[in-house]
Design an enzyme around this catalytic site. Structure first.
Site, PDB file in Angstrom:
ATOM      1  N   GLU A  46      28.141 -47.712 -11.272  1.00 17.87           N
ATOM      2  CA  GLU A  46      29.225 -47.573 -12.245  1.00 17.87           C
ATOM      3  C   GLU A  46      28.876 -46.479 -13.248  1.00 17.87           C
ATOM      4  O   GLU A  46      27.699 -46.187 -13.483  1.00 17.87           O
ATOM      5  CB  GLU A  46      29.475 -48.889 -13.006  1.00 17.87           C
ATOM      6  CG  GLU A  46      30.013 -50.009 -12.144  1.00 17.87           C
ATOM      7  CD  GLU A  46      30.414 -51.249 -12.950  1.00 17.87           C
ATOM      8  OE1 GLU A  46      30.595 -51.130 -14.185  1.00 17.87           O
ATOM      9  OE2 GLU A  46      30.534 -52.323 -12.340  1.00 17.87           O
ATOM     10  N   ARG A  55      23.892 -61.550 -10.530  1.00 19.27           N
ATOM     11  CA  ARG A  55      24.304 -60.486 -11.443  1.00 19.27           C
ATOM     12  C   ARG A  55      23.237 -60.260 -12.511  1.00 19.27           C
ATOM     13  O   ARG A  55      22.684 -61.211 -13.059  1.00 19.27           O
ATOM     14  CB  ARG A  55      25.631 -60.852 -12.120  1.00 19.27           C
ATOM     15  CG  ARG A  55      26.789 -61.016 -11.157  1.00 19.27           C
ATOM     16  CD  ARG A  55      28.009 -61.603 -11.852  1.00 19.27           C
ATOM     17  NE  ARG A  55      27.734 -62.935 -12.391  1.00 19.27           N
ATOM     18  CZ  ARG A  55      28.587 -63.634 -13.134  1.00 19.27           C
ATOM     19  NH1 ARG A  55      29.761 -63.116 -13.437  1.00 19.27           N
ATOM     20  NH2 ARG A  55      28.247 -64.830 -13.572  1.00 19.27           N
ATOM     21  N   LYS A 105      34.611 -48.022 -12.645  1.00 23.89           N
ATOM     22  CA  LYS A 105      34.197 -48.285 -11.273  1.00 23.89           C
ATOM     23  C   LYS A 105      34.454 -47.050 -10.396  1.00 23.89           C
ATOM     24  O   LYS A 105      33.590 -46.612  -9.643  1.00 23.89           O
ATOM     25  CB  LYS A 105      34.952 -49.491 -10.705  1.00 23.89           C
ATOM     26  CG  LYS A 105      34.904 -50.748 -11.574  1.00 23.89           C
ATOM     27  CD  LYS A 105      33.526 -51.327 -11.697  1.00 23.89           C
ATOM     28  CE  LYS A 105      33.527 -52.703 -12.352  1.00 23.89           C
ATOM     29  NZ  LYS A 105      33.987 -52.710 -13.750  1.00 23.89           N
ATOM     30  N   ASP A 113      25.088 -47.217 -14.483  1.00 24.94           N
ATOM     31  CA  ASP A 113      24.503 -48.410 -13.887  1.00 24.94           C
ATOM     32  C   ASP A 113      23.917 -48.035 -12.537  1.00 24.94           C
ATOM     33  O   ASP A 113      24.626 -47.495 -11.670  1.00 24.94           O
ATOM     34  CB  ASP A 113      25.555 -49.508 -13.727  1.00 24.94           C
ATOM     35  CG  ASP A 113      25.944 -50.135 -15.056  1.00 24.94           C
ATOM     36  OD1 ASP A 113      25.285 -49.831 -16.072  1.00 24.94           O
ATOM     37  OD2 ASP A 113      26.898 -50.925 -15.075  1.00 24.94           O
ATOM     38  N   ASN A 158      29.855 -45.982 -17.127  1.00 22.80           N
ATOM     39  CA  ASN A 158      30.468 -46.664 -18.270  1.00 22.80           C
ATOM     40  C   ASN A 158      30.738 -45.671 -19.391  1.00 22.80           C
ATOM     41  O   ASN A 158      29.808 -45.046 -19.908  1.00 22.80           O
ATOM     42  CB  ASN A 158      29.542 -47.771 -18.768  1.00 22.80           C
ATOM     43  CG  ASN A 158      29.354 -48.869 -17.738  1.00 22.80           C
ATOM     44  OD1 ASN A 158      30.110 -49.819 -17.683  1.00 22.80           O
ATOM     45  ND2 ASN A 158      28.338 -48.720 -16.887  1.00 22.80           N
ATOM     46  N   ARG A 178      20.416 -49.661 -16.745  1.00 30.97           N
ATOM     47  CA  ARG A 178      21.368 -48.925 -17.575  1.00 30.97           C
ATOM     48  C   ARG A 178      20.667 -47.680 -18.098  1.00 30.97           C
ATOM     49  O   ARG A 178      19.689 -47.753 -18.848  1.00 30.97           O
ATOM     50  CB  ARG A 178      21.844 -49.811 -18.724  1.00 30.97           C
ATOM     51  CG  ARG A 178      22.610 -49.083 -19.825  1.00 30.97           C
ATOM     52  CD  ARG A 178      23.894 -48.387 -19.363  1.00 30.97           C
ATOM     53  NE  ARG A 178      24.815 -49.276 -18.701  1.00 30.97           N
ATOM     54  CZ  ARG A 178      25.694 -50.062 -19.340  1.00 30.97           C
ATOM     55  NH1 ARG A 178      25.734 -50.079 -20.652  1.00 30.97           N
ATOM     56  NH2 ARG A 178      26.524 -50.816 -18.638  1.00 30.97           N
ATOM     57  N   ARG A 190      18.330 -54.760 -16.249  1.00 32.59           N
ATOM     58  CA  ARG A 190      18.880 -56.086 -16.534  1.00 32.59           C
ATOM     59  C   ARG A 190      18.657 -56.941 -15.286  1.00 32.59           C
ATOM     60  O   ARG A 190      19.287 -56.728 -14.258  1.00 32.59           O
ATOM     61  CB  ARG A 190      20.342 -55.954 -16.922  1.00 32.59           C
ATOM     62  CG  ARG A 190      20.488 -55.153 -18.224  1.00 32.59           C
ATOM     63  CD  ARG A 190      21.780 -54.423 -18.381  1.00 32.59           C
ATOM     64  NE  ARG A 190      22.108 -53.554 -17.271  1.00 32.59           N
ATOM     65  CZ  ARG A 190      23.314 -53.009 -17.123  1.00 32.59           C
ATOM     66  NH1 ARG A 190      24.264 -53.254 -17.991  1.00 32.59           N
ATOM     67  NH2 ARG A 190      23.551 -52.227 -16.102  1.00 32.59           N
ATOM     68  N   LYS A 198      34.458 -56.662  -6.465  1.00 31.64           N
ATOM     69  CA  LYS A 198      34.762 -56.710  -7.890  1.00 31.64           C
ATOM     70  C   LYS A 198      36.095 -56.047  -8.189  1.00 31.64           C
ATOM     71  O   LYS A 198      36.551 -55.158  -7.454  1.00 31.64           O
ATOM     72  CB  LYS A 198      33.658 -56.046  -8.711  1.00 31.64           C
ATOM     73  CG  LYS A 198      33.239 -54.652  -8.267  1.00 31.64           C
ATOM     74  CD  LYS A 198      31.966 -54.222  -8.997  1.00 31.64           C
ATOM     75  CE  LYS A 198      31.398 -52.930  -8.458  1.00 31.64           C
ATOM     76  NZ  LYS A 198      30.152 -52.532  -9.150  1.00 31.64           N
TER      77      LYS A 198
END
Length: 316
Positions: A282, A234, A126, A274, A284, A211, A226, A161
């Protein structure tokens, strides 16, 4: 010349092979003639300062009725000729940190570790996005409920979050004046003990949380959007989102160009960004996914691209 590919992952018997990116990497490594070795859960350790692992020979096949066979485990040192895929899912807790310290020793012994253990420790998924503020939506990180509440009031609609979640778990959407906002903040911060993140809600989420995959800092040409389903905000696949492949947009490539060089510098060989709309949310680095979905939709071999980079680094 073959490599010894050592995989540190969550229990292989519990994965869903149709969507598992680690499994795609193992299939590709085996196809190239590399030897696969599975680190038994909890199998990393040190003896007299030498990084060791309890390993079992592994074979894999793309068959949901039986996707792996494992040989007799043994203990050995990690070093030159080993490619270690560190693919354990979060949380990045004390046990995870300790494993990265052992893998750092393996790296010094000559192993190629993907991703770099120091980067895995340094880059909270994050907070790492905030190293590129020009790419991010308005964001605040705090333990203080009043600070987070003021952010929601300022922007009117926000996503809240924890810093250590994955797969969309414990993510809340809250609007200014939300009756449950106080309890949401109490839950996320543990009454002020834990940091939480608030980001301005991005309405572009209805078109998907994209992504974007980076290999040695360079983006794959397609991303997986997504898309939230039903009454869910979400987009995470684990939260029921639908995956739809798309070519990278101009803004996607701009974000990748901002982030990619720093990921390469830090030895983060395989990274998932993301992106919602044209904003990075984000970075990842622990166990990015979406290889199998993109391969299937566009006839790609993303694991092959990764192993091209790994073999080049190893001089093959």
């Amino acid at each position: 010349m073959s490599l010894d590919v050592v995989v540190v992952m969550d229990p292989i018997e519990s994965i869903g092979i149709a969507k598992d990116s680690t499994f795609a990497m193992l299939l590709e490594a085996q196809r190239r003639g590399h030897a696969l070795h599975y680190v038994l859960p909890g199998g990393l350790g040190m003896i007299q300062g030498t990084a060791q692992a309890r390993l079992a020979p592994l074979t894999v096949r793309d068959d949901p009725a039986g996707w792996f066979e494992m040989g007799q485990p043994s203990q050995r040192a990690l070093g030159a000729g080993d490619v270690v895929l560190m693919r354990k899912d979060p949380p990045v807790d004390a046990d995870y940190i300790h494993d990265t310290l052992i893998l750092g020793a393996a790296q010094r012994q000559g192993a190629q570790v993907v991703n770099d253990p120091r980067g895995l420790r340094d880059m909270n998924e994050k907070l790492a996005a905030l190293e590129f503020p020009q790419c991010c939506p308005p964001t605040v990180v705090s333990r203080d409920a009043a600070t987070l509440k003021a952010f929601v009031a300022e922007h009117g609609d926000a996503v809240l979050k924890p810093l250590d979640g994955m797969g969309g778990r414990s993510i809340f959407r809250a609007r200014a004046g939300e009756a449950n906002l106080n309890v949401i903040l109490e839950t996320l911060t543990g009454g002020g003990r834990h940091l939480a993140m608030a980001q301005r809600y991005l309405p572009e989420i209805v078109d998907g949380d994209k992504r974007i995959l980076l290999i040695d800092g360079e983006p794959v040409d397609y991303c997986l959007a997504r898309i939230p389903q039903g009454d869910e905000f979400r987009g995470n696949l684990a939260a029921g989102g639908r995956g739809e492949g798309r070519p990278l947009s101009e803004s996607d490539r701009w974000i990748a160009a901002q982030v990619g060089p720093e990921m390469k510098r830090r030895g983060m060989r395989f990274v998932g960004l993301d992106v919602i709309g044209d904003r990075l949310t984000e970075v990842n680095v622990t166990s990015p996914t979406c290889i199998r979905e993109l391969d299937k939709q566009f006839g790609l071999n993303i694991a092959g691209m990764l192993f091209d980079a790994i073999e080049k680094r190893d001089g093959r």
